[in-house]
Design a protein around this motif. Sequence first.
Motif, mmCIF file in Angstrom:
data_model
loop_
_atom_site.group_PDB
_atom_site.id
_atom_site.type_symbol
_atom_site.label_atom_id
_atom_site.label_comp_id
_atom_site.label_asym_id
_atom_site.label_seq_id
_atom_site.Cartn_x
_atom_site.Cartn_y
_atom_site.Cartn_z
ATOM 1 N N ARG A 84 -15.737 -1.067 6.365
ATOM 2 C CA ARG A 84 -15.729 -0.028 7.393
ATOM 3 C C ARG A 84 -14.943 1.198 6.954
ATOM 4 N N GLY A 85 -13.960 1.010 6.095
ATOM 5 C CA GLY A 85 -13.233 2.165 5.561
ATOM 6 C C GLY A 85 -14.143 3.063 4.743
ATOM 7 N N GLN A 86 -14.928 2.443 3.861
ATOM 8 C CA GLN A 86 -15.883 3.222 3.058
ATOM 9 C C GLN A 86 -16.986 3.803 3.930
ATOM 10 N N LEU A 87 -17.489 3.002 4.863
ATOM 11 C CA LEU A 87 -18.585 3.470 5.708
ATOM 12 C C LEU A 87 -18.129 4.609 6.612
ATOM 13 N N GLY A 88 -16.903 4.517 7.152
ATOM 14 C CA GLY A 88 -16.386 5.601 7.977
ATOM 15 C C GLY A 88 -16.268 6.901 7.210
ATOM 16 N N PHE A 89 -15.857 6.815 5.958
ATOM 17 C CA PHE A 89 -15.776 7.988 5.087
ATOM 18 C C PHE A 89 -17.169 8.575 4.860
ATOM 19 N N SER A 90 -18.096 7.709 4.473
ATOM 20 C CA SER A 90 -19.436 8.171 4.109
ATOM 21 C C SER A 90 -20.222 8.696 5.307
ATOM 22 N N VAL A 91 -20.085 8.040 6.468
ATOM 23 C CA VAL A 91 -20.830 8.480 7.639
ATOM 24 C C VAL A 91 -20.363 9.852 8.108
ATOM 25 N N VAL A 158 -3.370 -1.040 2.516
ATOM 26 C CA VAL A 158 -3.282 0.119 1.626
ATOM 27 C C VAL A 158 -4.235 -0.047 0.452
ATOM 28 N N ASN A 159 -4.238 -1.218 -0.172
ATOM 29 C CA ASN A 159 -5.091 -1.422 -1.338
ATOM 30 C C ASN A 159 -6.571 -1.394 -0.974
ATOM 31 N N LEU A 160 -6.926 -1.992 0.150
ATOM 32 C CA LEU A 160 -8.331 -1.988 0.558
ATOM 33 C C LEU A 160 -8.802 -0.591 0.926
ATOM 34 N N MET A 161 -7.954 0.194 1.593
ATOM 35 C CA MET A 161 -8.339 1.546 1.963
ATOM 36 C C MET A 161 -8.485 2.431 0.733
ATOM 37 N N LEU A 162 -7.605 2.270 -0.248
ATOM 38 C CA LEU A 162 -7.719 3.068 -1.473
ATOM 39 C C LEU A 162 -9.042 2.778 -2.181
ATOM 40 N N THR A 163 -9.426 1.506 -2.216
ATOM 41 C CA THR A 163 -10.716 1.152 -2.822
ATOM 42 C C THR A 163 -11.871 1.756 -2.040
ATOM 43 N N SER A 164 -11.810 1.646 -0.711
ATOM 44 C CA SER A 164 -12.902 2.170 0.120
ATOM 45 C C SER A 164 -13.031 3.678 -0.033
ATOM 46 N N TRP A 165 -11.909 4.381 -0.135
ATOM 47 C CA TRP A 165 -11.962 5.842 -0.315
ATOM 48 C C TRP A 165 -12.511 6.215 -1.684
ATOM 49 N N ALA A 166 -12.100 5.476 -2.709
ATOM 50 C CA ALA A 166 -12.601 5.764 -4.055
ATOM 51 C C ALA A 166 -14.116 5.633 -4.103
ATOM 52 N N VAL A 167 -14.641 4.559 -3.512
ATOM 53 C CA VAL A 167 -16.087 4.361 -3.474
ATOM 54 C C VAL A 167 -16.753 5.424 -2.599
ATOM 55 N N GLY A 168 -16.141 5.731 -1.454
ATOM 56 C CA GLY A 168 -16.689 6.739 -0.552
ATOM 57 C C GLY A 168 -16.776 8.117 -1.193
ATOM 58 N N ILE A 169 -15.748 8.486 -1.936
ATOM 59 C CA ILE A 169 -15.751 9.786 -2.622
ATOM 60 C C ILE A 169 -16.890 9.855 -3.635
ATOM 61 N N PHE A 170 -17.056 8.789 -4.400
ATOM 62 C CA PHE A 170 -18.120 8.784 -5.410
ATOM 63 C C PHE A 170 -19.502 8.840 -4.758
ATOM 64 N N SER A 172 -20.224 10.150 -1.911
ATOM 65 C CA SER A 172 -20.405 11.502 -1.392
ATOM 66 C C SER A 172 -20.878 12.449 -2.488
ATOM 67 N N GLY A 173 -20.348 12.266 -3.694
ATOM 68 C CA GLY A 173 -20.801 13.085 -4.810
ATOM 69 C C GLY A 173 -22.268 12.837 -5.132
ATOM 70 N N ILE A 174 -22.683 11.576 -5.097
ATOM 71 C CA ILE A 174 -24.097 11.252 -5.338
ATOM 72 C C ILE A 174 -24.983 11.889 -4.270
#
Length: 276
Positions: A84-91, A158-170, A172-174
């Motif tokens: 959900r951290g990654q999905l919230g970023f991407s959505v 903290v560790n899970l959110m950092l991973t989700s943001w890293a994936v979300g940022i990438f 978003s670039g795609i």
Amino acid sequence: MSGATRNGGGEWEISGRRIAALVERYWYLLRSSWPRLLDLVYWPAVQMLMWGFLQTYVSQSDGVLARAGGTFIGAVLLWDILFRGQLGFSVSFLEEMWSRNLANLMMSPLRPIEFVIALMIMSIVRLSIGLVPVTFLAIAFFGFNLWGLGLALAAFFVNLMLTSWAVGIFVSGILLRNGLGAENLAWTIMFLMLPLACVYYPVAVLPGWLQTIAWMLPPTYVFEGMRALMIDHVFRADLMLWALGLNVVLFAAGTAGFLALLKSARRQGSLLQTGE
């Protein structure tokens, strides 16, 4: 974003007002639609109930399975933080593409770093709306208190959110480079990590060559740490430090990928063509 150097400002200077304005925009979009708010809670609740009842069934057996059963509901709640951290970023990023507003943002003084920070904040907001009620449901239905993990929960989060943001940022670039034709990645890319991060089982069950790959993923250390805490009652600080170090590398790679894809999108003119 083309105005990043206006008024002598640097690419990495940050304006809190611009970040707050963007967060406010996303918050208005979210709170104006009760189906969106309901959707944030619906799937985490369904998963928690399903795995919670499985945990109840497994806990009725004897031996190792009974001891391991309590990890299922913890695993699904931590998985929801990651997913959900990654999905919230991407959505939140997709909201700009769906509304055809991305080009306007790119031509504004908004800097890339401000855009990313706003998306990070919204990922936490969306995650909190969906997950916090579910943690209380877990207490009510199964007596499982995620908050009882204490400081360990902070390290996991903290560790899970950092991973989700890293994936979300990438991702978003795609999306910037390829448009909405790549939208499905926002919903599915994290599931590539699901079997390798060993969410519901220990790393030891994987074949040897897959274990090597699994240990390259920060979430693997988090879920192994969760099982060590819940089964052996030991907090593995070493695993959290390994996860943090890998997250720094992953976040740097995701950011570099985003900037490279943004540069490519500008060069190819795809910023103005965000459709299919």
